[in-house]
Design a protein around this motif. Structure first.
Motif, PDB file in Angstrom:
ATOM      1  N   VAL A   1       0.861  -1.189   0.000  1.00 56.47           N
ATOM      2  CA  VAL A   1       0.000   0.000   0.000  1.00 56.47           C
ATOM      3  C   VAL A   1       0.896   1.238   0.000  1.00 56.47           C
ATOM      4  CG1 VAL A   1      -1.853   1.231   1.159  1.00 56.47           C
ATOM      5  CG2 VAL A   1      -1.721  -1.277   1.305  1.00 56.47           C
ATOM      6  N   ILE A   2       0.683   2.143  -0.937  1.00 59.35           N
ATOM      7  CA  ILE A   2       1.445   3.393  -1.016  1.00 59.35           C
ATOM      8  C   ILE A   2       0.535   4.530  -0.573  1.00 59.35           C
ATOM      9  CG2 ILE A   2       2.671   4.990  -2.532  1.00 59.35           C
ATOM     10  CD1 ILE A   2       3.453   2.624  -4.252  1.00 59.35           C
ATOM     11  N   ILE A   3       0.986   5.246   0.446  1.00 55.81           N
ATOM     12  CA  ILE A   3       0.185   6.326   1.035  1.00 55.81           C
ATOM     13  C   ILE A   3       0.978   7.625   0.969  1.00 55.81           C
ATOM     14  CG2 ILE A   3      -1.167   7.028   3.029  1.00 55.81           C
ATOM     15  CD1 ILE A   3       0.340   3.690   3.291  1.00 55.81           C
ATOM     16  N   GLU A   4       0.337   8.695   0.578  1.00 53.64           N
ATOM     17  CA  GLU A   4       0.948  10.026   0.631  1.00 53.64           C
ATOM     18  C   GLU A   4       0.309  10.793   1.769  1.00 53.64           C
ATOM     19  OE1 GLU A   4       2.108  13.790  -2.282  1.00 53.64           O
ATOM     20  OE2 GLU A   4       0.496  12.409  -2.859  1.00 53.64           O
ATOM     21  N   THR A   5       1.145  11.317   2.658  1.00 52.44           N
ATOM     22  CA  THR A   5       0.639  12.042   3.812  1.00 52.44           C
ATOM     23  C   THR A   5       1.611  13.156   4.170  1.00 52.44           C
ATOM     24  OG1 THR A   5      -0.168  11.806   6.097  1.00 52.44           O
ATOM     25  CG2 THR A   5       1.765  10.514   5.463  1.00 52.44           C
ATOM     26  N   LYS A   6       1.257  13.940   5.189  1.00 52.30           N
ATOM     27  CA  LYS A   6       2.050  15.097   5.588  1.00 52.30           C
ATOM     28  C   LYS A   6       2.571  14.897   7.000  1.00 52.30           C
ATOM     29  CE  LYS A   6       0.102  18.954   6.807  1.00 52.30           C
ATOM     30  NZ  LYS A   6      -0.623  20.240   6.849  1.00 52.30           N
ATOM     31  N   THR A   7       3.803  15.330   7.229  1.00 53.54           N
ATOM     32  CA  THR A   7       4.408  15.210   8.552  1.00 53.54           C
ATOM     33  C   THR A   7       4.072  16.438   9.403  1.00 53.54           C
ATOM     34  OG1 THR A   7       6.460  16.251   7.827  1.00 53.54           O
ATOM     35  CG2 THR A   7       6.296  13.861   7.578  1.00 53.54           C
ATOM     36  N   LYS A   8       4.540  16.400  10.633  1.00 56.35           N
ATOM     37  CA  LYS A   8       4.271  17.501  11.552  1.00 56.35           C
ATOM     38  C   LYS A   8       4.918  18.803  11.093  1.00 56.35           C
ATOM     39  CE  LYS A   8       4.424  18.574  16.513  1.00 56.35           C
ATOM     40  NZ  LYS A   8       4.861  18.081  17.839  1.00 56.35           N
ATOM     41  N   ASP A   9       6.073  18.700  10.418  1.00 54.18           N
ATOM     42  CA  ASP A   9       6.756  19.891   9.916  1.00 54.18           C
ATOM     43  C   ASP A   9       6.377  20.199   8.468  1.00 54.18           C
ATOM     44  OD1 ASP A   9       7.937  17.557   9.220  1.00 54.18           O
ATOM     45  OD2 ASP A   9       9.995  18.244   9.429  1.00 54.18           O
TER      46      ASP A   9
ATOM     47  N   PRO B   1       1.339  12.424  10.850  1.00 49.19           N
ATOM     48  CA  PRO B   1       1.259  13.853  11.147  1.00 49.19           C
ATOM     49  C   PRO B   1       1.681  14.223  12.564  1.00 49.19           C
ATOM     50  CG  PRO B   1      -0.680  13.158   9.931  1.00 49.19           C
ATOM     51  CD  PRO B   1       0.056  11.920  10.307  1.00 49.19           C
ATOM     52  N   LYS B   2       1.887  13.246  13.438  1.00 44.98           N
ATOM     53  CA  LYS B   2       2.365  13.533  14.796  1.00 44.98           C
ATOM     54  C   LYS B   2       3.886  13.652  14.848  1.00 44.98           C
ATOM     55  CE  LYS B   2      -1.370  10.753  16.831  1.00 44.98           C
ATOM     56  NZ  LYS B   2      -1.677   9.561  17.656  1.00 44.98           N
ATOM     57  N   LEU B   3       4.570  13.282  13.766  1.00 44.73           N
ATOM     58  CA  LEU B   3       6.026  13.202  13.763  1.00 44.73           C
ATOM     59  C   LEU B   3       6.616  14.165  12.743  1.00 44.73           C
ATOM     60  CD1 LEU B   3       6.295   9.300  13.664  1.00 44.73           C
ATOM     61  CD2 LEU B   3       6.329  10.742  15.699  1.00 44.73           C
TER      62      LEU B   3
ATOM     63  N   VAL C   1      10.063  10.329  11.404  1.00 48.21           N
ATOM     64  CA  VAL C   1       9.394   9.322  10.568  1.00 48.21           C
ATOM     65  C   VAL C   1      10.388   8.255  10.150  1.00 48.21           C
ATOM     66  CG1 VAL C   1       8.215   8.938   8.375  1.00 48.21           C
ATOM     67  CG2 VAL C   1       7.616  10.917   9.764  1.00 48.21           C
ATOM     68  N   PHE C   2      11.601   8.678   9.789  1.00 45.78           N
ATOM     69  CA  PHE C   2      12.631   7.712   9.409  1.00 45.78           C
ATOM     70  C   PHE C   2      13.078   6.887  10.613  1.00 45.78           C
ATOM     71  CE2 PHE C   2      12.979  10.600   5.820  1.00 45.78           C
ATOM     72  CZ  PHE C   2      13.245   9.739   4.770  1.00 45.78           C
ATOM     73  N   GLU C   3      13.221   7.546  11.766  1.00 48.31           N
ATOM     74  CA  GLU C   3      13.727   6.849  12.941  1.00 48.31           C
ATOM     75  C   GLU C   3      12.678   5.939  13.577  1.00 48.31           C
ATOM     76  OE1 GLU C   3      15.190   9.795  15.602  1.00 48.31           O
ATOM     77  OE2 GLU C   3      16.792  10.480  14.244  1.00 48.31           O
ATOM     78  N   ARG C   4      11.398   6.298  13.448  1.00 49.59           N
ATOM     79  CA  ARG C   4      10.348   5.552  14.152  1.00 49.59           C
ATOM     80  C   ARG C   4       9.410   4.841  13.185  1.00 49.59           C
ATOM     81  NH1 ARG C   4       7.802   9.628  18.429  1.00 49.59           N
ATOM     82  NH2 ARG C   4       6.619   7.721  18.877  1.00 49.59           N
ATOM     83  N   LYS C   5       9.928   4.422  12.051  1.00 49.20           N
ATOM     84  CA  LYS C   5       9.080   3.720  11.090  1.00 49.20           C
ATOM     85  C   LYS C   5       8.582   2.389  11.656  1.00 49.20           C
ATOM     86  CE  LYS C   5      12.801   1.467   8.453  1.00 49.20           C
ATOM     87  NZ  LYS C   5      12.297   0.098   8.598  1.00 49.20           N
TER      88      LYS C   5
ATOM     89  N   PRO D   1      10.267  11.286   0.611  1.00 49.44           N
ATOM     90  CA  PRO D   1       9.816  12.675   0.709  1.00 49.44           C
ATOM     91  C   PRO D   1       9.753  13.330  -0.670  1.00 49.44           C
ATOM     92  CG  PRO D   1      11.704  12.220   2.145  1.00 49.44           C
ATOM     93  CD  PRO D   1      11.589  11.088   1.188  1.00 49.44           C
ATOM     94  N   ASP D   2       9.232  14.552  -0.681  1.00 53.40           N
ATOM     95  CA  ASP D   2       9.203  15.333  -1.905  1.00 53.40           C
ATOM     96  C   ASP D   2      10.628  15.538  -2.419  1.00 53.40           C
ATOM     97  OD1 ASP D   2       9.221  18.394  -3.115  1.00 53.40           O
ATOM     98  OD2 ASP D   2       7.439  17.247  -3.676  1.00 53.40           O
ATOM     99  N   ILE D   3      10.781  15.623  -3.743  1.00 53.47           N
ATOM    100  CA  ILE D   3      12.098  15.683  -4.358  1.00 53.47           C
ATOM    101  C   ILE D   3      12.896  16.887  -3.866  1.00 53.47           C
ATOM    102  CG2 ILE D   3      11.154  16.900  -6.355  1.00 53.47           C
ATOM    103  CD1 ILE D   3      14.103  14.395  -6.279  1.00 53.47           C
ATOM    104  N   GLN D   4      12.237  18.034  -3.644  1.00 50.80           N
ATOM    105  CA  GLN D   4      12.944  19.212  -3.166  1.00 50.80           C
ATOM    106  C   GLN D   4      13.457  19.005  -1.745  1.00 50.80           C
ATOM    107  OE1 GLN D   4      10.307  22.541  -3.619  1.00 50.80           O
ATOM    108  NE2 GLN D   4      10.435  22.551  -5.850  1.00 50.80           N
ATOM    109  N   VAL D   5      12.644  18.314  -0.942  1.00 46.87           N
ATOM    110  CA  VAL D   5      13.063  18.032   0.431  1.00 46.87           C
ATOM    111  C   VAL D   5      14.265  17.086   0.425  1.00 46.87           C
ATOM    112  CG1 VAL D   5      12.350  17.040   2.640  1.00 46.87           C
ATOM    113  CG2 VAL D   5      10.739  18.412   1.308  1.00 46.87           C
TER     114      VAL D   5
END
Length: 327
Positions: free
Chosen positions: A68-76, A122-124, A129-133, A165-169
């Motif tokens: 499953v591929i999901i696109e979502t937003k992080t806390k920052d 969104p809480k992270l 996100v990378f550290e707590r996957k 992440p987004d390519i610019q990020v």
């Protein structure tokens, strides 16, 4: 008669072949009679009544994987795509529930994965996100188990296999990492340069010390040689001034000889006429003589001053003794 027999044989063969069916390993078959659930058949050769019983469906009992591929937003406020791999299987004892209660299990699992991931990420911040996957994967598994057990499914494992992440990020993160590594490289290079400079300074200091010691030893030996040379010349009737001048002139000509031996030398000594040696000798003898006269004069004057001081001191002591006797 022959036609009827042929039809009967064909019908008999059809009924015979329709009565038997096989079920593969790790597969369950749902058999219905007139549209109603009859039984669950396991692997092997099975029998059913033709035209009365029918195979409603087959249920796979193997472990399956759904990506499953999901696109979502992080806390920052960074958009990321996560790939979550869900490994699940149908429990053998709950094949009925898996077949009749849930129409599209993949869609159901996908919906739960979307729900959990979009609640947790969104809480992270992005780094977390990378550290707590693994924490995200555990939350997805817990939520799926609670929901899918009702439908006869069990969740074996859930894995967050990709975070994109987004390519610019990503470019910004790469630049940060590159800058950090360049900073580390610069620190190491600076430390290496400092070590080289310190080592070079120590080597130069040691070289200078040894060079100075060598020069001092050289001059000490030269001084000893000069003393011995003057003593030898004094024994043959040449006074100290003439001996010193003669030694200096000899060294002068030795220097000229060393310079002349070097074919690549561009040094010119002025003056350098034939009578220069004689003039140098006379001048040095005169200067040494004058220096001795000045020295003798200073010593004579110093003796006179000391004699006057001594006389004055004696007169003062005599006066003091006379005063004491009168009193």
């Amino acid at each position: 008669m022959d036609v009827f027999l042929i039809v009967f044989l064909v019908f008999g063969l059809f009924v015979l072949f329709s009565s038997f069916f096989t079920v593969k390993q790790q597969t369950a078959v749902i058999v219905e009679r007139f549209g109603k659930f009859l039984s669950i058949r396991q692997s092997g050769l099975q029998l059913k009544i033709p035209m009365i019983d029918r195979i409603a469906g087959r249920v796979n009992l193997k472990i399956q994987q759904l990506d499953v591929i999901i696109e979502t937003k992080t806390k920052d406020n960074v958009f990321v795509k996560l790939k979550v791999s869900v490994q699940f299987m149908v429990v053998k004892d709950t094949v009925y529930d898996a077949f009749y209660k849930l129409e599209y299990p993949h869609d159901q699992i996908t919906s739960y994965v979307f729900d959990v991931v979009r609640a947790e990420v969104p809480k992270l911040i992005l780094d977390d996100v990378f550290e707590r996957k693994d924490d995200i994967a555990i939350a997805v598994k817990r939520e799926l188990n609670e929901a899918m057990t009702t439908y006869g499914y069990t969740i074996i494992n859930t894995l967050v296999t990709d975070i994109d992440p987004d390519i610019q990020v990503k470019n910004a993160m790469n630049r940060i990492n590159a800058a950090d590594r360049e900073k580390t490289v610069a620190e190491f290079e600076a430390e290496a340069s400092r070590i080289r400079i310190v080592a070079k300074a120590k080597a130069e200091a040691e070289s200078k010390r040894l060079q100075g010691q060598g020069i001092a030893d050289q001059r000490r030996e030269i001084a000893k040689g000069l003393v011995e040379s003057v003593d030898v010349l004094n024994r043959v009737g040449i006074n100290s001034q003439e001996a010193s001048a003669l030694i200096v002139v000899t060294q002068h000509y030795d220097t000229l000889q060393a310079i002349g031996a070097d074919t690549n030398s561009n040094l010119i000594l002025l003056p350098n006429s034939p009578q220069a040696g004689s003039d140098m000798l006379n001048n040095m003898v005169a200067s040494f003589t004058a220096s001795n006269l000045v020295g003798e004069s200073m010593k004579s004057g110093l003796r006179k001053v000391n004699s006057k001081k001594k006389n004055l001191l004696n007169d003062k002591n005599l006066e003091d003794e006379t005063t004491e006797s009168e009193s």
